[in-house]
Design a protein around this motif. Structure first.
Motif, PDB file in Angstrom:
ATOM      1  N   VAL A 112       0.858  -1.184   0.000  1.00  0.00           N
ATOM      2  CA  VAL A 112       0.000   0.000   0.000  1.00  0.00           C
ATOM      3  C   VAL A 112       0.896   1.238   0.000  1.00  0.00           C
ATOM      4  O   VAL A 112       1.588   1.522   0.974  1.00  0.00           O
ATOM      5  CB  VAL A 112      -0.927   0.007   1.230  1.00  0.00           C
ATOM      6  N   ASP A 113       0.888   1.956  -1.101  1.00  0.00           N
ATOM      7  CA  ASP A 113       1.768   3.115  -1.278  1.00  0.00           C
ATOM      8  C   ASP A 113       1.143   4.365  -0.676  1.00  0.00           C
ATOM      9  O   ASP A 113      -0.008   4.697  -0.961  1.00  0.00           O
ATOM     10  CB  ASP A 113       2.034   3.313  -2.774  1.00  0.00           C
ATOM     11  N   MET A 114       1.929   5.033   0.157  1.00  0.00           N
ATOM     12  CA  MET A 114       1.485   6.290   0.753  1.00  0.00           C
ATOM     13  C   MET A 114       2.643   7.286   0.746  1.00  0.00           C
ATOM     14  O   MET A 114       3.805   6.873   0.730  1.00  0.00           O
ATOM     15  CB  MET A 114       1.038   6.077   2.207  1.00  0.00           C
ATOM     16  N   PRO A 115       2.355   8.582   0.789  1.00  0.00           N
ATOM     17  CA  PRO A 115       3.438   9.552   0.987  1.00  0.00           C
ATOM     18  C   PRO A 115       4.139   9.270   2.314  1.00  0.00           C
ATOM     19  O   PRO A 115       3.501   8.825   3.278  1.00  0.00           O
ATOM     20  CB  PRO A 115       2.702  10.898   1.013  1.00  0.00           C
ATOM     21  N   TYR A 116       5.421   9.557   2.369  1.00  0.00           N
ATOM     22  CA  TYR A 116       6.215   9.234   3.560  1.00  0.00           C
ATOM     23  C   TYR A 116       5.584   9.789   4.837  1.00  0.00           C
ATOM     24  O   TYR A 116       5.553   9.111   5.872  1.00  0.00           O
ATOM     25  CB  TYR A 116       7.636   9.782   3.405  1.00  0.00           C
ATOM     26  N   ASP A 117       5.068  11.014   4.780  1.00  0.00           N
ATOM     27  CA  ASP A 117       4.531  11.642   5.982  1.00  0.00           C
ATOM     28  C   ASP A 117       3.308  10.904   6.532  1.00  0.00           C
ATOM     29  O   ASP A 117       2.963  11.074   7.712  1.00  0.00           O
ATOM     30  CB  ASP A 117       4.155  13.093   5.696  1.00  0.00           C
ATOM     31  N   LEU A 118       2.660  10.107   5.707  1.00  0.00           N
ATOM     32  CA  LEU A 118       1.481   9.358   6.153  1.00  0.00           C
ATOM     33  C   LEU A 118       1.775   7.883   6.397  1.00  0.00           C
ATOM     34  O   LEU A 118       0.993   7.202   7.059  1.00  0.00           O
ATOM     35  CB  LEU A 118       0.362   9.464   5.101  1.00  0.00           C
ATOM     36  N   ALA A 119       2.895   7.399   5.893  1.00  0.00           N
ATOM     37  CA  ALA A 119       3.202   5.957   5.952  1.00  0.00           C
ATOM     38  C   ALA A 119       3.834   5.595   7.294  1.00  0.00           C
ATOM     39  O   ALA A 119       4.939   5.053   7.362  1.00  0.00           O
ATOM     40  CB  ALA A 119       4.116   5.586   4.794  1.00  0.00           C
ATOM     41  N   THR A 120       3.108   5.862   8.361  1.00  0.00           N
ATOM     42  CA  THR A 120       3.701   5.739   9.696  1.00  0.00           C
ATOM     43  C   THR A 120       4.197   4.340  10.072  1.00  0.00           C
ATOM     44  O   THR A 120       5.104   4.245  10.897  1.00  0.00           O
ATOM     45  CB  THR A 120       2.712   6.232  10.765  1.00  0.00           C
ATOM     46  N   PRO A 121       3.665   3.236   9.539  1.00  0.00           N
ATOM     47  CA  PRO A 121       4.227   1.938   9.951  1.00  0.00           C
ATOM     48  C   PRO A 121       5.610   1.639   9.396  1.00  0.00           C
ATOM     49  O   PRO A 121       6.286   0.742   9.890  1.00  0.00           O
ATOM     50  CB  PRO A 121       3.207   0.926   9.395  1.00  0.00           C
ATOM     51  N   CYS A 122       6.054   2.361   8.387  1.00  0.00           N
ATOM     52  CA  CYS A 122       7.272   1.950   7.682  1.00  0.00           C
ATOM     53  C   CYS A 122       8.552   2.677   8.062  1.00  0.00           C
ATOM     54  O   CYS A 122       9.622   2.254   7.614  1.00  0.00           O
ATOM     55  CB  CYS A 122       7.073   2.070   6.166  1.00  0.00           C
ATOM     56  N   PRO A 123       8.546   3.744   8.868  1.00  0.00           N
ATOM     57  CA  PRO A 123       9.800   4.476   9.071  1.00  0.00           C
ATOM     58  C   PRO A 123      10.962   3.654   9.605  1.00  0.00           C
ATOM     59  O   PRO A 123      12.117   3.998   9.358  1.00  0.00           O
ATOM     60  CB  PRO A 123       9.402   5.579  10.056  1.00  0.00           C
ATOM     61  N   VAL A 124      10.714   2.573  10.359  1.00  0.00           N
ATOM     62  CA  VAL A 124      11.846   1.803  10.875  1.00  0.00           C
ATOM     63  C   VAL A 124      12.689   1.246   9.733  1.00  0.00           C
ATOM     64  O   VAL A 124      13.922   1.263   9.786  1.00  0.00           O
ATOM     65  CB  VAL A 124      11.371   0.673  11.814  1.00  0.00           C
ATOM     66  N   LEU A 125      12.034   0.772   8.676  1.00  0.00           N
ATOM     67  CA  LEU A 125      12.777   0.276   7.517  1.00  0.00           C
ATOM     68  C   LEU A 125      13.471   1.417   6.788  1.00  0.00           C
ATOM     69  O   LEU A 125      14.528   1.235   6.188  1.00  0.00           O
ATOM     70  CB  LEU A 125      11.837  -0.456   6.558  1.00  0.00           C
ATOM     71  N   TRP A 126      12.864   2.574   6.819  1.00  0.00           N
ATOM     72  CA  TRP A 126      13.431   3.763   6.162  1.00  0.00           C
ATOM     73  C   TRP A 126      14.437   4.457   7.085  1.00  0.00           C
ATOM     74  O   TRP A 126      15.019   5.446   6.730  1.00  0.00           O
ATOM     75  CB  TRP A 126      12.318   4.732   5.782  1.00  0.00           C
ATOM     76  N   ARG A 127      14.612   3.941   8.272  1.00  0.00           N
ATOM     77  CA  ARG A 127      15.482   4.519   9.304  1.00  0.00           C
ATOM     78  C   ARG A 127      15.139   5.982   9.566  1.00  0.00           C
ATOM     79  O   ARG A 127      16.003   6.834   9.747  1.00  0.00           O
ATOM     80  CB  ARG A 127      16.959   4.342   8.947  1.00  0.00           C
ATOM     81  N   ASN A 128      13.815   6.255   9.560  1.00  0.00           N
ATOM     82  CA  ASN A 128      13.282   7.579   9.884  1.00  0.00           C
ATOM     83  C   ASN A 128      13.883   8.680   9.012  1.00  0.00           C
ATOM     84  O   ASN A 128      14.062   9.816   9.448  1.00  0.00           O
ATOM     85  CB  ASN A 128      13.512   7.893  11.369  1.00  0.00           C
ATOM     86  N   LYS A 129      14.181   8.309   7.783  1.00  0.00           N
ATOM     87  CA  LYS A 129      14.745   9.269   6.842  1.00  0.00           C
ATOM     88  C   LYS A 129      14.125   9.027   5.478  1.00  0.00           C
ATOM     89  O   LYS A 129      14.213   7.926   4.937  1.00  0.00           O
ATOM     90  CB  LYS A 129      16.267   9.097   6.773  1.00  0.00           C
ATOM     91  N   ARG A 130      13.543  10.058   4.924  1.00  0.00           N
ATOM     92  CA  ARG A 130      12.823   9.889   3.668  1.00  0.00           C
ATOM     93  C   ARG A 130      13.766   9.658   2.485  1.00  0.00           C
ATOM     94  O   ARG A 130      13.490   8.849   1.610  1.00  0.00           O
ATOM     95  CB  ARG A 130      11.970  11.126   3.408  1.00  0.00           C
ATOM     96  N   GLY A 131      14.892  10.359   2.476  1.00  0.00           N
ATOM     97  CA  GLY A 131      15.761  10.335   1.308  1.00  0.00           C
ATOM     98  C   GLY A 131      16.673   9.124   1.248  1.00  0.00           C
ATOM     99  O   GLY A 131      16.715   8.286   2.152  1.00  0.00           O
ATOM    100  N   HIS A 132      17.417   9.052   0.164  1.00  0.00           N
ATOM    101  CA  HIS A 132      18.360   7.955  -0.041  1.00  0.00           C
ATOM    102  C   HIS A 132      19.564   8.097   0.893  1.00  0.00           C
ATOM    103  O   HIS A 132      19.883   9.188   1.387  1.00  0.00           O
ATOM    104  CB  HIS A 132      18.850   7.947  -1.493  1.00  0.00           C
ATOM    105  N   SER A 133      20.239   6.991   1.110  1.00  0.00           N
ATOM    106  CA  SER A 133      21.455   6.981   1.931  1.00  0.00           C
ATOM    107  C   SER A 133      22.446   6.035   1.267  1.00  0.00           C
ATOM    108  O   SER A 133      22.417   4.830   1.487  1.00  0.00           O
ATOM    109  CB  SER A 133      21.137   6.531   3.362  1.00  0.00           C
TER     110      SER A 133
END
Length: 318
Positions: A252-273
């Motif tokens: 289920v695709d959502m904008p980062y600001d709304l996709a609250t269950p996923c930040p752990v995988l994103w390491r709480n950072k929207r951009g690339h690393s």
């Protein structure tokens, strides 16, 4: 016989490093806290001690000296001083980007920090107020190379990205595997899952370090950053794990600001690393020993066989 001390040894990369040193003919000692024990294929001396503080570190080492010391656990600034006069060669392991200046530092230039900054173009943090942790890491790294320049030992720094694989604390992949085991039919992803992040499988990370061991003349006085050679999007990693576990679900695709269950995988950072790792490949000949697809599959197997306790330490970390 050559002697080697590994400070650490029971964590994600430790067993691979120890076995690699044994294969190279070293008599190996590991120094660790004693909280976890690992069985090795051949005899290895264990020293239990705390390398985070000068007094406890010195007490644990006594008057021992070694041909090679690998620092992979503790506080680097403490180790830099304690290990003077104890070895001819010190390899320090740390974060690939920990000492880098914050992204808003004007020294990066008008466009800011590039996505694929190299070791030699990294700008170190100099502001202890704006970025205390980054400043401390930068100071520790500089103290290591200052000791090298002063001739206390030949020093090399190897920077790791986020690791994955067996024994990794707070394993990010568990956020995917746990949902599959729970039978979830939907998985929220941010921004189409296009986030790119340099990561390294634990066996690949150990292999890079052993290449530093093998090439003392080339690596002396240098810093290297390593990561798996191929970088995949977060969506590709999620989809591969689901296929491997024969699970079907809807992403289920959502904008980062709304996709609250996923930040752990994103390491709480929207951009690339992303880290540029051409230096370790060009100078030391690094190539992945385990490709990413197999590495993820091995990670899944480990997690299923060693499931973190529900609401236990690993899940709290995540």
């Amino acid at each position: 016989m050559k002697t080697a001390l590994l400070i650490g040894g029971t964590g994600p990369t430790g067993p691979y490093i120890v076995e690699g040193l044994l294969d190279r003919g070293y008599k190996v000692t590991i120094l660790h806290g004693g909280f976890h024990e690992i069985e090795f294929s051949r005899p290895v001396e264990h020293i239990h001690g705390d390398p985070h503080f000068k007094e406890t570190f010195q007490a644990a080492l006594g008057n021992r000296t070694y041909d090679l010391i690998i620092f992979a656990y503790g506080r680097l600034r403490v180790a830099v001083e304690v290990l003077k006069g104890r070895t001819g060669r010190l390899i320090a392991v740390g974060g690939a980007t920990g000492g880098a200046a914050r992204a808003t530092d004007p020294r990066w230039g008008p466009m800011g920090q590039s996505a694929n900054v190299t070791e030699d173009s990294t700008i170190l943090e100099t502001d202890p107020v704006a970025n205390k942790f980054g400043y401390q890491m930068a100071q520790a790294e500089e103290s290591l190379f200052q000791a090298h320049r002063e001739g206390h030992y030949s020093a090399t720094y190897l920077g790791y990205p986020i690791l994955y694989g067996p024994r990794q604390p707070g394993p990010h992949e568990w956020s995917i595997v746990r949902r599959i085991l729970d039978g979830r039919k939907h998985f929220v992803i941010a921004d189409g899952g296009i986030k790119l992040e340099s990561r390294a499988y634990v066996e690949n990370a150990a292999h890079a370090l052993l290449l530093v061991v093998d090439k003392p003349d080339v690596s002396a006085g240098k810093k290297y950053a390593m990561a798996d050679q191929n970088i995949y999007t977060m969506r590709q990693r999620i989809e591969h794990i689901a296929r491997h576990m024969k699970h079907e679900w809807e992403l289920v695709d959502m904008p980062y600001d709304l996709a609250t269950p996923c930040p752990v995988l994103w390491r709480n950072k929207r951009g690339h690393s992303i880290r540029d790792t051409h230096k370790v490949q060009d100078e030391l000949g690094y190539r992945d020993v385990v490709p990413t697809d197999r590495a993820l599959e091995r990670t899944v197997y480990w997690l299923v066989q060693h499931r973190p306790e529900p609401d236990g330490e690993a899940e709290v970390q995540l």
